[in-house]
Design an enzyme around this catalytic site. Structure first.
Site, PDB file in Angstrom:
ATOM      1  N   HIS A 246      -4.186   3.233   8.201  1.00 29.62           N
ATOM      2  CA  HIS A 246      -2.938   2.723   8.768  1.00 29.62           C
ATOM      3  C   HIS A 246      -1.977   3.880   9.016  1.00 29.62           C
ATOM      4  O   HIS A 246      -1.849   4.782   8.185  1.00 29.62           O
ATOM      5  CB  HIS A 246      -2.264   1.745   7.799  1.00 29.62           C
ATOM      6  CG  HIS A 246      -2.969   0.432   7.715  1.00 29.62           C
ATOM      7  ND1 HIS A 246      -2.803  -0.421   6.660  1.00 29.62           N
ATOM      8  CD2 HIS A 246      -3.830  -0.176   8.563  1.00 29.62           C
ATOM      9  CE1 HIS A 246      -3.543  -1.501   6.853  1.00 29.62           C
ATOM     10  NE2 HIS A 246      -4.172  -1.373   8.002  1.00 29.62           N
TER      11      HIS A 246
ATOM     12  N   GLU B 109       0.851  -1.187   0.000  1.00 34.79           N
ATOM     13  CA  GLU B 109       0.000   0.000   0.000  1.00 34.79           C
ATOM     14  C   GLU B 109       0.883   1.232   0.000  1.00 34.79           C
ATOM     15  O   GLU B 109       2.104   1.126   0.113  1.00 34.79           O
ATOM     16  CB  GLU B 109      -0.974  -0.019   1.187  1.00 34.79           C
ATOM     17  CG  GLU B 109      -0.315  -0.084   2.552  1.00 34.79           C
ATOM     18  CD  GLU B 109      -1.307  -0.350   3.691  1.00 34.79           C
ATOM     19  OE1 GLU B 109      -2.288  -1.089   3.482  1.00 34.79           O
ATOM     20  OE2 GLU B 109      -1.097   0.168   4.786  1.00 34.79           O
TER      21      GLU B 109
END
Lengths: 384, 287
Positions: B246, B208
């Protein structure tokens, strides 16, 4: 959590970093009084959580108290637009009125985490005043770096930085002390960033933090109740704060397909596949691993408070979060909130069959998609 | 074959609050051998048939675990990792989300002089289907097989596994390495193990935005990895400067974008899935 410049300077001053004399003002009259006390020649600086304030017209020099008042009158209440605020800008509620200094040199100092080294790194550059990213892109060797070990930044490292910057004479000792103090402030406050840009050397031999930026690690706020009091809710997107208060993670974006997803990675991937299908996501929303029906309801409410949203895509891979529980939450929320836009659902994982039965039995008009790609296609087609 | 965990894995659970107990039970149902728990203040009790100890040192002496899974809340999770390091537990899997970065800087320093391996934090854990589940992933979507999965994200890992199982492709081992800025085990660490594992024929790697771990992994793949590998990067549409859930998923200073990472992966010969719906089919074409 971001601090304002004046708050970051208060913090650094407590560690012994010299800062200009100054006062925060919320009215032009206060700015005038502050300027008069500081001898008239001042700088008036807008206090918002964004960089690039000078270029946006939020930082002005004043020759006397009258001029300071006039600048403050113009800056206070303005919607300051910088490269970091987005086109809508940020309302200025406070200005910092500070003495002007006889600047001889401008230096960049900063501490942040080096992810590859898994430790903080202290950075310094002779090209103060410039954005460090620009320096890093154009002239990376102009940035001096000292990794911070478990015992903190050491005096020899601070000296190496100061000598590397070409600092000599009276300013040397003051600069070394300031560098060590900045590193200590970073460490002891669980900061994720402390930046002093510029750190200035004056013609009368002083070393002063002319600007300061500090971000605190949100995960460590429980250790710093004093810093939590410095939080400025006016600077935060109200919907994002609303979401956090309900255990959700929401970020508003510019598109028209709202999305509700469990897990940050899947939420990002859902945004991506919406774009791949020719649409634009209206938001990032992670409901987390254990969402209950209350959270689902609040998620809908928050997504729908963005009037751009023309369809909602729900993408859930139930693991611990069971799909039947989620389906009940969706049905309850849809009944209670009278959701006026098409709902496309893609559900997978634990108890998915039970979940699909609950949706079908509700009599509500859901579009149930076969997979993620199918879901994105439906949602984009209906978001008109 | 598999990596990290198998039928010989003997687990100690650190932190037996609501989440710890719930997931310990799920792991046991999957067949995981939990030999002890650690929960300060509850030493001498038992839970789910295993003994609880006040400290990991006692648990290690009595039950000889070779792996630990940590559910201790964020404020104490760094300490729990250090406790497991001190007792020389070879594999430490930390599920906890939201550990302060400063605590993880200290943990990372301790890991450098330790023989233990840390997976996570802020991760779903490690699973070898049919043998051992050390984490919070839904066990029933997995099938034993020969494809490895490694990912920074939890639910996106489930997505990949679900797609693989639907195609009839089983998994050797699946590992969530975690979404935090500082993690114990990198993509490269896992790829090295998959490379050496005779039971793994191919790998799905899911990254990511944020940091440069995917670029470094791509560099490793280019030089040394000799099995088919498919990849995906989440967050192509994420705006810069915003943390996407995150703590580690943030594009800052123009670095860490999805397009840079995709380009690095392609240059290394990794088949990049065009959408997250095609993780398994992209790999299947290479097998």
């Amino acid at each position: 959590m971001k601090l304002h410049e004046y708050q970051a300077k208060d913090l650094l001053r407590a560690y012994g970093v010299p800062t200009p004399r100054g006062t925060v003002a919320t009215t032009p009259g206060q700015a005038r009084e502050a300027a008069a006390r500081l001898g008239g020649k001042v700088v008036v600086k807008a206090q918002i959580h964004a960089g690039g304030r000078g270029k946006g017209g939020g930082v002005k020099l004043a020759g006397d108290a009258d001029e300071a008042e006039a600048h403050a009158a113009r800056i206070l209440g303005m919607c300051l637009v910088t490269h970091q605020t987005g086109p809508e800008g940020r309302l200025v509620r406070r200005v910092l009125v500070e003495e002007q200094l006889p600047i001889e040199r401008e230096i960049y100092l900063g501490v942040t985490l080096d992810r590859a080294l898994a430790r903080p790194v202290f950075m310094a550059s002779a090209q103060g005043g410039m954005e460090i990213e620009e320096v890093a892109a154009e002239n990376p060797e102009a940035i001096l770096r000292e990794p911070v070990g478990w015992a903190g930044l050491q005096p020899f490292q601070a000296r190496r930085l100061a000598f590397g910057l070409g600092i000599r004479g009276d300013a040397l000792k003051a600069s070394v002390q300031a560098i060590l103090a900045v590193a200590r402030a970073y460490e002891e406050n669980d900061a994720s960033l402390v930046e002093v840009n510029p750190f200035v050397l004056t013609s009368d031999g002083r070393a002063v933090a002319l600007d300061a930026k500090t971000d605190i690690d949100d995960s460590a706020m429980f250790r710093h109740p004093d810093l939590a009091e410095l939080r400025d809710l006016d600077e935060e997107e109200p919907l994002e704060t609303d979401a956090i208060n309900h255990g959700l993670n929401y970020i508003k974006l510019d598109g028209n397909v709202g999305c509700m997803v469990n897990g940050a990675g899947l939420a990002m991937a859902t945004m991506d596949i919406i774009q791949y299908a020719g649409g634009m996501p209206a938001n990032f929303l992670d409901v987390g691993g254990g969402a209950d029906s209350d959270q689902i309801k609040n998620g809908f409410r928050i997504i729908l408070s963005d009037s751009n949203v023309k369809a909602i895509l729900i993408n859930i891979f139930g693991g611990i979060l069971k799909v039947d529980v989620l389906a009940e939450g969706i049905v309850a929320a849809a009944r209670e909130l009278a959701i006026g836009v098409p709902l496309v659902l893609r559900l997978e994982g634990t108890n998915v069959e039970k979940g699909r039965q609950i949706l079908a039995a509700s009599g509500l008009d859901f579009i149930v998609a076969a997979d993620m790609k199918d879901a994105a296609r439906h949602a984009v087609a209906r978001a008109v | 074959m598999s990596i990290l965990v198998n039928e010989d894995t003997r687990v100690v659970v650190q932190g037996l609050g609501r989440a710890g107990l719930f997931h310990a039970e799920q792991c046991i149902r999957f067949g995981t051998d939990i030999v002890a728990g650690v929960h300060p203040g509850r030493g001498g009790q038992t839970a789910l048939g295993f003994p609880i100890f006040d400290s990991l040192r006692e648990a290690a002496a009595h039950a000889r675990p070779n792996a630990s899974v940590i559910f201790v809340p964020a404020a104490g999770a760094g300490d729990a990792i250090l406790e497991a390091v001190e007792s020389e537990v070879p594999l430490i899997v930390c599920i906890t989300e939201g550990i302060p970065v400063r605590d993880m800087v200290r943990v990372a320093a301790a890991m450098r002089c330790s023989g233990s391996r840390l997976v996570g934090p802020n991760c779903p854990g490690v699973i070898t289907p049919g043998k051992c589940k050390l984490g919070i992933m839904p066990g029933q979507i997995h099938e034993p097989g020969r494809v490895g999965v490694v990912s920074r994200s939890g639910t996106l890992t489930y997505e990949a596994v679900g797609q693989l199982s639907a195609l009839g492709i089983g998994q050797s081992t699946c590992i969530g390495i975690g979404g935090d800025p500082i993690i114990g085990t990198s993509f490269i660490d896992v790829l090295e193990m998959f490379n050496l594992d005779p039971g793994t024929d191919g790998v799905i790697m899911i990254g990511e935005i944020g940091g440069s771990a995917e670029e470094e992994a791509a560099e490793f793949v280019k030089g040394q990895f000799n099995k088919p590998i498919a990849g995906f990067i989440a967050g192509a549409t994420a705006p810069p400067g915003r943390r996407m859930g995150h703590a580690g998923a943030i594009i800052s200073g123009g670095k860490g974008t999805a397009s840079e990472k995709q380009a690095a992966m392609k240059a290394a010969g990794i088949a990049v899935a065009p959408t997250p719906a095609e993780l398994a089919t992209t790999l299947a074409q290479l097998l």
